[in-house]
Enzyme design. Structure first.
Site, mmCIF file in Angstrom:
data_model
loop_
_atom_site.group_PDB
_atom_site.id
_atom_site.type_symbol
_atom_site.label_atom_id
_atom_site.label_comp_id
_atom_site.label_asym_id
_atom_site.label_seq_id
_atom_site.Cartn_x
_atom_site.Cartn_y
_atom_site.Cartn_z
ATOM 1 N N THR A 41 -13.556 -12.799 -15.587
ATOM 2 C CA THR A 41 -14.701 -12.727 -14.676
ATOM 3 C C THR A 41 -14.356 -13.385 -13.339
ATOM 4 O OG1 THR A 41 -16.204 -12.830 -16.548
ATOM 5 C CG2 THR A 41 -17.149 -13.312 -14.395
ATOM 6 N N GLY A 42 -13.732 -14.560 -13.439
ATOM 7 C CA GLY A 42 -13.346 -15.245 -12.210
ATOM 8 C C GLY A 42 -12.377 -14.401 -11.401
ATOM 9 N N TRP A 97 -11.845 -11.288 -11.437
ATOM 10 C CA TRP A 97 -12.466 -10.063 -10.915
ATOM 11 C C TRP A 97 -13.060 -10.309 -9.528
ATOM 12 C CZ3 TRP A 97 -17.479 -8.706 -9.448
ATOM 13 C CH2 TRP A 97 -17.722 -7.334 -9.294
ATOM 14 N N HIS A 98 -13.548 -11.533 -9.305
ATOM 15 C CA HIS A 98 -14.216 -11.826 -8.032
ATOM 16 C C HIS A 98 -13.259 -11.925 -6.856
ATOM 17 C CE1 HIS A 98 -17.688 -12.656 -10.567
ATOM 18 N NE2 HIS A 98 -18.419 -12.498 -9.481
ATOM 19 N N GLY A 99 -11.980 -12.093 -7.140
ATOM 20 C CA GLY A 99 -11.057 -12.149 -6.022
ATOM 21 C C GLY A 99 -9.657 -12.491 -6.486
#
Lengths: 458, 376
Positions: A316-317, A319-321
Site C-alpha cells: 500500500t505504501g 503504491w503511493h509513490g
C-alpha cells in the site's frame, strides 16, 4: 486534463454531457469511450496506445479464460499474462527509476534510468483492469463480450486518473443497461460542486500554507509553524483526494453510474483500523480482496497473518509513490494496525477523547512521512516538531489561515452533512450555497492562471 | 421534459456551464492585458505534429485561460474571497498598515547575489579608470518595518547589503541608502500600491548621492511639478485588493535641451501618455530603454569649456532618479542592461564618463540575470 481547470469545466464537460445526453442509448458508451480517450490523450498523446493496449489485453485475456473454463492451464496462463501486463506496466513506468537508483546506490553500478513521464492515472486503471480479469478468473463475473462496454469501463473519464478504484463488478450492470434519471443527475451535480469546492477552495487554499513552509525551509521555521504546516498538509491531502473522488462520483451519477464511496470522514476515526475503513476505501478494499485474502488473510497462523498484513501495508505504501518514504509510511500503519489488533483496539473503542487525540496525533505524523520524500529533510522536520524552536513566524500564518482552518475542520466532521441536510430543504438556500461554491471555485481557478508580468518593470 | 423544471439545479448548472462557454467563445480575443502588463495568449494553430508533441494542448489551455471572459472580474472576486477569509496576503503581496502593500519576501537568491557581485567586480577590473559608485536601494518594507505584518519573516536587506558591499572591489564607493531614507520616512517616499520609490524618495536618494560627493543638491522648491492621481501600481495589480488606496505620482518639470532614447529624440523626460494609463510609472524616462541620454543646461557645477558626464546603470528605480542628476552633470547617460542594444565594451570605448553609478533596488539586484552584460 484535470477536473479543476477552466478547459475542463467550460469546454470538455459541457460538450461531453451535451453529446452524451443527446446520443441514442446504444451509442452512449461509444460516446463515453471517445470523449474519455480524448480526455486521456489531452497533453499526453503518447500514452494513448497504452490505454488501447490496456483495454485489448484484458478484454481478450478474460474472454479466453471464459471460453476455456475447463482447461486450467490456459486459464492460469491468461491470468498470468494479465498480471504481468498490468503490474509490468505499472512497474516499468512508475518504479524503474526507483529500482535503478537503488541498485546503483547498492552496487555502485551506473545504470541509467528512463526519462518518461508517468502515464496519467496508471496506478488506478491498472488496478481496475487487473481486478476485472481476476474476477473473471475466479468466476465471480462473466467476461464482457462487448468491447465498447469494456472500453467504457476502463477509460471512463470521471475515475480514470485519481479514483475511486471502480471494480468491473461495481458497474457491470450499468455498463449494459442504465437509466439516467433527473434526481440522479441532480445529486451528481451537487456532489460534483462539493468536490470541486473541497479541492479548489479548501485543499489548494490550505495547501499553500504547506508550500510556504517548504519554501521557507524546514531549518528556518519555528516549532509552532512546523505543526501548522503539517496540519495544513493533513487537510490538503484529505480535501484534495476526497474532493477529486467526490467530483468523480458526482460525474458518474450525471452519466448514470453509481461509483463506490471512497472517503467517509476519515479524521473522525477512533483508531487507525477505523481510519483505513474510512480513508480511500476502494484502495484498501482492493488490497484486502486481491492481496490480503488470497495470501490467506487471518485464517492462518498468527505469524503468517502478521506477515500478510506486513505485505499488504508495504505494498500500500509503495503504491503511493516510488520512494522509500512511502514504504515507511505504509509500514508505519502496519505497526499501528498490529498493535491495535493485538490489544489496543478494545481500549480505543471505549474512549471518547483519548482515542481521537491518539489518531489525530499519529495521523499528522504519518503525513510528515508521506509529504517529505527526502530523509534528511524529514529528519530536520521531525526535529522541528519535537525540539522546541521559538519564533514569531507562525503568528503571520495563523492569522492568514485561521478561518481556512476552521472551515477545513468543520468540513472534516459529519457536522457539515447534518447542517447541509437541514438547509438544503429550502431550494433557494440550497441553490445559493451551490452557486457560491461553484462561482468562487471558478474565480480561484482563473486566479491560478493569473500572472501579472511585473518583474520586467522592476 | 416537464419533470426537469422540478430540478432547477440541473438546468441552472448546465445553463451556467454551457451559456458561459458560448459567451466565452463568442467574444473577440484580446491581445494585451493592461492589468497583467503582458501579451495574452492567442489561439494556437492546430497541427497533428504539434498535438502529437504535446505542444498544442498547453498552448491551447493558456489561450483558453487568458481569454476567459471577465477574467479581471473573476480575479477580483478571488481577491475579495481571500479578504473574507481574513487573509492579509494575496498572490504573494501582503497588506500592511495604512494601505501599504509589501511583497512577501522570505528568501533572497544568495547565489544570484554572489554572481551579480562578481559581475560588478569584474566590470571594475575591466575598466580601472572608471570612477564607480554603487548603490543598492532598500525596498519599502525595510523603511517601514512597523507597517509589515508581524511574523512575516522578511529578508534582512540591511545585513545582506552590507555583505554585498564588503565583497565589492575596494575602489568602489558604496551608497547606504537605508539610513537617509528612514530619516525621511514620515514623508511620502514609497508608493503604497507599487514597488517603486516615489519621485520624492528618488530625490532623497539623489540628495544622498550628492552629499556623498560633497555637493549640494538642487532644491525641489525651485522646480515646477505636476501631481497625477489615481495611481494603482504593480502590487495592486497582483492583489487587486478591494480596499486599496490609490497613490499619487509626482513629476518635476526639469528643463532639458535634448533627450535621446536609443538614438531617437524624444519630447521631454516623460512619456506623458503613460500618466493617463494604468502603468503610470512607465512614463519616467519613457520606460526601461537601452541607452537614454539627457542633455541640459542645469548643471550647478558648470565648468566652462568642459562637458561633465555620468553613466547610470540602473533598473526602473533609476528612471525617476536620473533626471535630478542633470543638476550635477551636463550630460546624463542612463543604461538599462536588460535592453542595451550594444556591447558594454563598445559603448564605453565610444563614450567617456566622469562618474559611473550602478543603481539597483535590492530585490532586483538579487534576481536580475542581466548584470552579466557588464562584462561584454
Amino acid at each position: 486534463m484535470v477536473f479543476s481547470s477552466i478547459i475542463f469545466l467550460f469546454r470538455f464537460l459541457p460538450i461531453t454531457l451535451f453529446v452524451y445526453y443527446l446520443a441514442p442509448k446504444k451509442m452512449k458508451n461509444a460516446v463515453l469511450v471517445v470523449c474519455s480517450l480524448f480526455f486521456y490523450s489531452w497533453g499526453e498523446v503518447k500514452y494513448f496506445p497504452i490505454m488501447i493496449a490496456s483495454v485489448l489485453v484484458d478484454y481478450i485475456v478474460s474472454l479466453t479464460i471464459e471460453k476455456n473454463r475447463e482447461k486450467k492451464g490456459i486459464c492460469k496462463i491468461c491470468m498470468g499474462i494479465s498480471v504481468l501486463f498490468n503490474l509490468g506496466m505499472l512497474f516499468f513506468f512508475k518504479y524503474t527509476n526507483f529500482f535503478v537508483e537503488n541498485i546503483n546506490a547498492l552496487t555502485g553500478a551506473h545504470l541509467s534510468g528512463i526519462h518518461l513521464t508517468l502515464p496519467l492515472g496508471i496506478s488506478f486503471y491498472t488496478f481496475q483492469t487487473l481486478s476485472y480479469t481476476i474476477d473473471v478468473y475466479r468466476g465471480k463475473t462473466k467476461a464482457e463480450r462487448n468491447i465498447v462496454n469494456f472500453a467504457a469501463f476502463v477509460t471512463l473519464f470521471p475515475q480514470l486518473i485519481a479514483g475511486p478504484i471502480v471494480k468491473y463488478t461495481d458497474i457491470s450492470r450499468e455498463l449494459r443497461e442504465r437509466k439516467i434519471n433527473f434526481s440522479q443527475i441532480n445529486e451528481g451535480i451537487t456532489l460534483f460542486i462539493f468536490g470541486l469546492g473541497k479541492k479548489v477552495l479548501i485543499a489548494n487554499n490550505i495547501g499553500s500554507l504547506w508550500d510556504q513552509v517548504q519554501e521557507l525551509g524546514f531549518s528556518n521555521i519555528s516549532t509552532p509553524l512546523a505543526w501548522l504546516g503539517i496540519l495544513a498538509y493533513s487537510f490538503q491531502i484529505y480535501f484534495d483526494f476526497s474532493g477529486y473522488s467526490l467530483m468523480a462520483i458526482g460525474m458518474g451519477k450525471m452519466l448514470g453510474f453509481e461509483f463506490p464511496q471512497n472517503f467517509n470522514y476519515p479524521y473522525i476515526a477512533k483508531s487507525m483500523t477505523e481510519f483505513w475503513r474510512r480513508w480511500h476505501i476502494t484502495l484498501s478494499s482492493w488490497f484486502r480482496e486481491y492481496v490480503y485474502i488470497p495470501l490467506g488473510g487471518n485464517r492462518v497462523s498468527k505469524p503468517r497473518m502478521y506477515f500478510n498484513i506486513f505485505i499488504v501495508w508495504a505494498a500500500t505504501g509503495f503504491w503511493h509513490g516510488a520512494s522509500w518514504n512511502f514504504v515507511l509510511w505504509g509500514l508505519f500503519f502496519f505497526v499501528f494496525l498490529v498493535i491495535e489488533k493485538t490489544f489496543l483496539l478494545k481500549y480505543l473503542e471505549k474512549s471518547h477523547v483519548l482515542s481521537h487525540v491518539y489518531v489525530c496525533f499519529f495521523l499528522v505524523l504519518s503525513w510528515a512521512l508521506f509529504a517529505i520524500t527526502d530523509f534528511s529533510q524529514l529528519g530536520i522536520f521531525l526535529q522541528k516538531l519535537f525540539s522546541f524552536t521559538s519564533g514569531t513566524d507562525w503568528l503571520y500564518y495563523l492569522r492568514n489561515y485561521f478561518i481556512t482552518f476552521l472551515i477545513a475542520i468543520f468540513c472534516s466532521v459529519p457536522l457539515v452533512e447534518k447542517w447541509y441536510g437541514k438547509v438544503k430543504k429550502k431550494t433557494a438556500v440550497n441553490l445559493l450555497i451551490l452557486a457560491v461554491i461553484l462561482i468562487v471555485s471558478v474565480a480561484y481557478l482563473v486566479d491560478a492562471t493569473y500572472n501579472p508580468f511585473l518583474y520586467f518593470r522592476f | 421534459m416537464k419533470k426537469i423544471l422540478k430540478f432547477p439545479l440541473i438546468w441552472l448548472f448546465f445553463l451556467f456551464l454551457f451559456g458561459y462557454m458560448i459567451f466565452d467563445v463568442s467574444q473577440y480575443n484580446k491581445t494585451f492585458s493592461e492589468l497583467e502588463n503582458r501579451e495574452l495568449a492567442q489561439r494556437p494553430t492546430f497541427t497533428l505534429s504539434s498535438f502529437y508533441n504535446n505542444k498544442f494542448s498547453p498552448k491551447y489551455e493558456s489561450y483558453i485561460n487568458d481569454q476567459f471572459v471577465l477574467r479581471d472580474q473573476w480575479i477580483t472576486l478571488k481577491s475579495l474571497s481571500e479578504s473574507l477569509l481574513g487573509k492579509i496576503e494575496n498572490n504573494g503581496i501582503m497588506y500592511g498598515e495604512n494601505g501599504y502593500m509589501f511583497q512577501h519576501y522570505t528568501s533572497a537568491d544568495m547565489e544570484r547575489i554572489e554572481t551579480n557581485t562578481r559581475f560588478v567586480n569584474e566590470f571594475i577590473e575591466m575598466y580601472p579608470d572608471l570612477n564607480v559608485c554603487m548603490g543598492i536601494i532598500p525596498n519599502s518594507y525595510m523603511v517601514y518595518p512597523e507597517k509589515v505584518p508581524l511574523g512575516a519573516g522578511q529578508v534582512d536587506q540591511a545585513a545582506l547589503t552590507q555583505q554585498i558591499y564588503s565583497n565589492l572591489h575596494p575602489s568602489v564607493q558604496t551608497l547606504d541608502f537605508l539610513a537617509p531614507l528612514q530619516e525621511k520616512k514620515d514623508e511620502y517616499i514609497f508608493y503604497r500600491t507599487d514597488h517603486h520609490w516615489t519621485t520624492l524618495g528618488a530625490y532623497y536618494g539623489y540628495s544622498f548621492f550628492c552629499s556623498s560627493k560633497g555637493w549640494g543638491p538642487v532644491s525641489l522648491d525651485a522646480i515646477d511639478k505636476t501631481v497625477v492621481s489615481d495611481f494603482y501600481g504593480t502590487y495592486f495589480s497582483k492583489t487587486k485588493a478591494h480596499n486599496a488606496v490609490a497613490d499619487t505620482l509626482t513629476y518635476y518639470h526639469i528643463p532639458v535641451t535634448q533627450v535621446l532614447v536609443d538614438g531617437t529624440e524624444k519630447n521631454g523626460l516623460y512619456d506623458l501618455e503613460k500618466f493617463q494609463q494604468r502603468d503610470k510609472y512607465a512614463a519616467f524616462l519613457w520606460g526601461n530603454n537601452g541607452i537614454t541620454v539627457i542633455k541640459s543646461e542645469n548643471n550647478l557645477r558648470k565648468e566652462e569649456g568642459k562637458t561633465s558626464r555620468i553613466l547610470v546603470i540602473k533598473d526602473s528605480y533609476g528612471n525617476s532618479f536620473s533626471p535630478f542628476l542633470t543638476y550635477q552633470y551636463d550630460e546624463v547617460y542612463v543604461v538599462d542592461l536588460r535592453s542595451i542594444p550594444v556591447k558594454m565594451s563598445e559603448f564605453l570605448a565610444e563614450n567617456s564618463f566622469d562618474d559611473v553609478l550602478i543603481l539597483y533596488n535590492f530585490m532586483n539586484f538579487s534576481s536580475d540575470t542581466n548584470l552579466a552584460k557588464l562584462r561584454y
